[in-house]
Structure formats: structure tokens, C-alpha cells
Design a protein around this motif. Structure first.
Motif, short mmCIF file in Angstrom:
data_model
loop_
_atom_site.label_atom_id
_atom_site.label_comp_id
_atom_site.label_asym_id
_atom_site.label_seq_id
_atom_site.Cartn_x
_atom_site.Cartn_y
_atom_site.Cartn_z
N THR A 123 -8.15 -6.35 3.86
CA THR A 123 -7.15 -5.58 3.72
C THR A 123 -7.66 -4.48 2.81
O THR A 123 -8.41 -4.72 1.74
N ASP A 124 -7.22 -3.10 3.17
CA ASP A 124 -7.43 -2.14 2.43
C ASP A 124 -6.56 -0.77 2.93
O ASP A 124 -6.98 -0.24 3.93
N ILE A 125 -5.52 -0.81 2.05
CA ILE A 125 -4.38 -0.03 2.45
C ILE A 125 -3.54 0.64 1.49
O ILE A 125 -3.43 -0.06 0.54
N GLU A 126 -3.01 1.79 1.75
CA GLU A 126 -2.39 2.54 0.72
C GLU A 126 -1.28 3.35 1.32
O GLU A 126 -1.01 3.66 2.42
N PHE A 127 -0.15 3.66 0.34
CA PHE A 127 0.94 4.19 1.00
C PHE A 127 1.77 4.81 -0.13
O PHE A 127 1.41 4.34 -1.40
N SER A 128 2.69 5.52 -0.22
CA SER A 128 3.43 6.38 -1.25
C SER A 128 4.82 5.72 -1.44
O SER A 128 5.28 5.35 -0.20
N VAL A 129 5.31 5.23 -2.50
CA VAL A 129 6.54 5.02 -2.81
C VAL A 129 7.70 5.92 -3.75
O VAL A 129 8.20 5.47 -4.30
N LYS A 130 7.06 6.97 -3.87
CA LYS A 130 7.70 8.19 -4.77
C LYS A 130 8.93 8.29 -4.56
O LYS A 130 9.59 8.73 -3.50
N GLY A 131 9.72 8.13 -5.53
CA GLY A 131 11.25 8.45 -5.43
C GLY A 131 12.10 7.29 -4.68
O GLY A 131 13.30 7.58 -4.63
N GLN A 132 11.27 6.07 -4.07
CA GLN A 132 12.14 5.24 -3.47
C GLN A 132 13.03 4.28 -4.58
O GLN A 132 12.48 4.15 -5.61
N SER A 178 10.88 0.46 0.13
CA SER A 178 10.39 0.63 1.52
C SER A 178 9.21 1.94 1.15
O SER A 178 9.23 2.58 0.29
N PRO A 179 8.24 1.94 2.08
CA PRO A 179 6.99 3.03 1.81
C PRO A 179 7.59 4.23 2.58
O PRO A 179 8.28 4.40 3.43
N ILE A 180 7.23 5.32 2.18
CA ILE A 180 7.29 6.71 2.47
C ILE A 180 6.75 6.51 4.05
O ILE A 180 5.59 6.10 4.44
N LEU A 181 7.77 6.93 5.24
CA LEU A 181 7.48 6.46 6.47
C LEU A 181 6.06 6.82 7.03
O LEU A 181 5.35 6.14 7.69
N ASP A 182 5.52 8.08 6.82
CA ASP A 182 4.41 8.38 7.50
C ASP A 182 3.28 8.37 6.35
O ASP A 182 2.14 9.03 6.62
N SER A 183 3.26 7.61 5.16
CA SER A 183 2.24 7.64 3.95
C SER A 183 1.31 6.52 4.39
O SER A 183 0.02 6.59 3.47
N VAL A 184 1.58 5.74 4.98
CA VAL A 184 0.67 4.36 5.34
C VAL A 184 -0.58 4.58 5.89
O VAL A 184 -0.77 5.03 7.10
N ALA A 197 9.01 0.16 15.60
CA ALA A 197 8.32 -1.20 15.64
C ALA A 197 6.85 -1.05 15.19
O ALA A 197 6.13 -1.99 14.74
N ARG A 198 6.39 0.23 15.27
CA ARG A 198 4.95 0.32 14.83
C ARG A 198 4.86 1.07 13.43
O ARG A 198 3.76 1.47 13.38
N ARG A 199 6.06 1.17 12.98
CA ARG A 199 6.12 1.70 11.49
C ARG A 199 6.51 0.84 10.43
O ARG A 199 6.98 -0.50 11.07
N PHE A 200 6.67 1.24 9.40
CA PHE A 200 7.10 -0.03 8.36
C PHE A 200 8.31 0.41 7.70
O PHE A 200 8.81 1.75 7.38
N GLY A 201 9.13 -0.75 7.35
CA GLY A 201 10.43 -0.40 6.80
C GLY A 201 10.85 -1.14 5.34
O GLY A 201 11.86 -0.82 4.87
N GLU A 202 9.75 -1.66 4.88
CA GLU A 202 10.00 -2.58 3.62
C GLU A 202 8.54 -2.85 3.06
O GLU A 202 7.68 -3.11 3.78
#
Length: 368
Positions: free
Chosen positions: A195-204, A223-229, A278-283
Motif C-alpha cells: 500500500t502506498d496511496i495518497e488523497f485529499s480530504v481538504k474541507g470534507q 470521503s476523499p476528494i473524488l479525483d485526488s486519489v 464503482a471505480r471511484r471512492f466514496g468513503e
């Protein structure tokens, strides 16, 4: 009639989880027949409160038959004629998942699952029940459940009630520093074996969970910013739509799963092809229940594992949205990755290392 543990659990569900009041209506749904004792305890205590129970006891095999044969017309009819009008009248909902075979629905096709999700599960539960009732869902112990947890039946029963009847008020207080820190965080980075993964949660928005909705409980989610993962992630064993996965690995670019591997790639490919979301993340969530330490093929337990995170494929929650409206919501759990907030190490493996967060480590939460 019912056990003392079932009486204690019923009391916690009604008074702490859904906070049922006199005169309110509550739908109690039980899927499986081995939890009848808990249903009895709930029904009796609902009436003692002066509220009104509506009971729905279902057979898992009949449910599977209906899933296999159901289509859009059937599920629209079920939702519009029966369950949606009923749910709209409810103030509260308790759902007990008491099936003894977690693989009961493994033969249900992708098309049939999608018809059920789109035309029954989403309108009745995700849109109406989740957003407009005080609700709680839980599993119920059985010998088959104990087998998946690799425990004796007696030991598992004790573990079950310990994790469900945990002191959630103590956990509520312990989560506050982590919630405060997360609300000020932009980038989250998970790094561990596979595992090596990064994403934004700014303002969530961040939601602390302490026995109000899922039992057992113990998580803090957003939830992560949709296109930031971006990156790759390896998950623990999981069961989704009755299909087992010993592992799942995903490669993600700009929020979209671009490659994958698992112990059941044909089933995984079907799930990912459900729709665009389904190929994106929601939580994204932290698992924080100190009693639960190992995966047991049951997401209501596994997503609460201490020292874990779940990065969920599919639909977001309205309370912490990111715009993903998929028909699926698959909580996949990553255990023991190091966690960084804006480059700072927050959790090493499964133990928080920041002083103000050490109250969330099992040794502290379980200390009297």
C-alpha cells in the motif's frame, strides 16, 4: 425467551443507538431466524417505552431466491407498494443480519444485483432510511459466524457481546482530537505492505461513530476528494454480494481504479463495471474499536478493526459527500498501514504516535 445479553443489547440499541421515544414508530427487520430472541427483547422494550414496533422477519434463502429472479419491475413494485411507504412513516429502524451463511447470495448475477440496488436498496435504504430515520444495523452471532472468525462458538459469543456493548461514550470523547486534526488536514497518505496511496480530504465533513448506527461501532469517516486519489492499496479479506475475496489490490490514478488484482478477478471485474462510480471512492474511515483486531469476513466488524482504515469503492454518504452516486458501496479494509497527515506521521502501523491521539490506542481505551 431471550438471554440477559440480548436484553442488554436491545436496551443499548433502543436508548443509545436510535434514542427511541414514546409514541414513535420503529421498523425492526431481522434477516435470519436465529436472532428471534433479540427481536423478542426489542419488541418488549419498545412497548415498555410506549413506542410502536413494526416487525419484519425474513428467511435468507427466500431473499436469495427473490434476488436471483428479481428485475427492475419487481423491485420497483416492492419499493413503491410496500417498503418505501412504510419506511417513510418510521422514526427509527433496527436491522438485524442473522443469516448463518455469508455466501448465500454468491450465485446472484451482476444484473440482478444492480436491479435490486438501483430500484430497492438505494431508494428505500440509502435515500430514505439513512437520511430520515434514526437507524442501527448489526449482525447476530452463530456457529457459522464463529467459524469465519476462527473462534470457538462460546469464545465468539463473548467476543461479540464485548465488542457490541463496548463503552461508546468513552470512545466518543477519545475521538475528538482526531476529528479536530482531520478537519484541518489536506493530504492523507497511507503507506504499508502493498500500500502506498495518497488523497485529499481538504474541507470534507468528518463523522464520528460511537454506537449510533452500526453495531459494533468505532469509526471516524468522511470521503476523499473524488479525483485526488493516487497510488496503490492492498486490502484484507472481504465478502461482497456474497462473493469471497481473500485479497484485493487496486491501482488508482486521479481517483479512478485503472488496474486490479484479487483472488476472484472475474467477480471483481463485474463489480467495478457496475457503473462509473464503482471505480471511484466514496468513503474513507479510521477503524477504532479496540476489541476487534482481526478480519472475519464481515464488514460490520472488519471496518472497525483497531489500526485499520477503509477506503470504500462506490457511493458516498449524504452526510459526508464527494459526488459519487454509484449503485455500489463496498467497504474494503486496509490494516496496519502507516498514516501521514500533510507529511507528518500520525499512526505507525496500528498504534497512534501523536501524544493527543494515544487515547485511541487499545491499551488506553480498555484501561479502566
Amino acid at each position: 425467551m431471550y438471554t440477559e445479553n440480548d436484553s442488554r443489547l436491545a436496551n443499548q440499541l433502543l436508548t443509545h443507538s436510535v434514542e427511541l421515544k414514546k409514541g414513535q414508530k420503529i421498523l425492526i427487520q431481522c434477516i435470519g431466524l436465529n436472532a428471534v430472541g433479540l427481536v423478542r427483547a426489542l419488541a418488549q422494550q419498545v412497548r415498555e417505552i410506549g413506542a410502536h414496533p413494526f416487525l419484519k422477519i425474513e428467511d435468507p434463502e427466500i431473499n436469495r431466491m427473490m434476488l436471483e429472479s428479481g428485475d427492475e419491475e419487481y423491485w420497483k413494485s416492492q419499493a413503491e407498494t410496500d417498503q418505501l411507504p412504510l419506511m417513510k412513516q418510521m422514526d427509527a429502524f433496527i436491522g438485524i443480519r442473522a443469516s448463518e451463511n455469508i455466501y448465500e447470495n454468491s450465485s446472484v448475477s451482476k444484473t440482478a444485483n444492480k436491479a435490486y440496488s438501483d430500484h430497492f436498496l438505494n431508494p428505500v435504504h440509502f435515500e430514505e432510511r439513512v437520511n430520515h430515520t434514526n437507524w442501527a444495523v448489526l449482525r447476530y452471532p452463530s456457529a457459522a459466524f464463529a467459524m469465519n472468525a476462527k473462534m470457538s462458538t462460546e469464545r465468539f459469543r463473548d467476543f461479540y457481546y464485548d465488542s457490541c456493548l463496548f463503552d461508546y461514550n468513552k470512545l466518543k470523547e477519545a475521538m475528538k482530537p482526531l476529528e479536530k486534526m482531520l478537519r484541518a488536514t489536506d493530504k492523507i497518505h497511507l503507506k504499508g505492505e502493498g500500500t502506498d496511496i495518497e488523497f485529499s480530504v481538504k474541507g470534507q465533513n468528518w463523522i464520528p461513530c460511537y454506537g449510533k448506527r452500526n453495531i459494533p461501532d468505532g469509526e471516524l469517516f468522511s470521503s476523499p476528494i473524488l479525483d485526488s486519489v493516487n497510488g496503490h492499496i492492498t486490502y484484507a479479506p472481504s465478502v461482497y454480494q456474497g462473493k469471497p475475496f481473500e485479497f484485493v489490490k487496486l491501482v488508482v490514478e486521479n481517483g479512478v481504479v485503472t488496474d486490479f488484482d484479487s483472488s476472484n478477478n472475474s467477480a471483481l471485474e463485474e463489480i467495478l463495471a457496475t457503473d462509473e462510480g464503482a471505480r471511484r471512492f466514496g468513503e474513507f474511515s479510521f477503524g477504532l474499536n479496540p476489541i476487534i483486531k482481526n478480519p472475519m469476513y464481515d464488514i460490520l466488524f472488519d471496518e472497525k478493526i483497531t489500526g485499520s482504515n477503509h477506503l470504500t469503492l462506490g457511493k458516498d454518504y449524504e452526510i459526508a459527500p464527494n459526488g459519487n452516486e454509484s449503485a455500489i458501496h463496498w467497504d474494503l479494509v486496509c490494516i496496519g498501514a502507516d498514516v501521514y497527515f500533510d507529511g507528518e506521521l500520525i499512526r505507525k502501523g496500528r498504534e497512534f504516535v501523536k501524544d493527543e491521539l494515544k487515547v485511541l490506542n487499545p491499551g488506553e481505551l480498555l484501561h479502566e
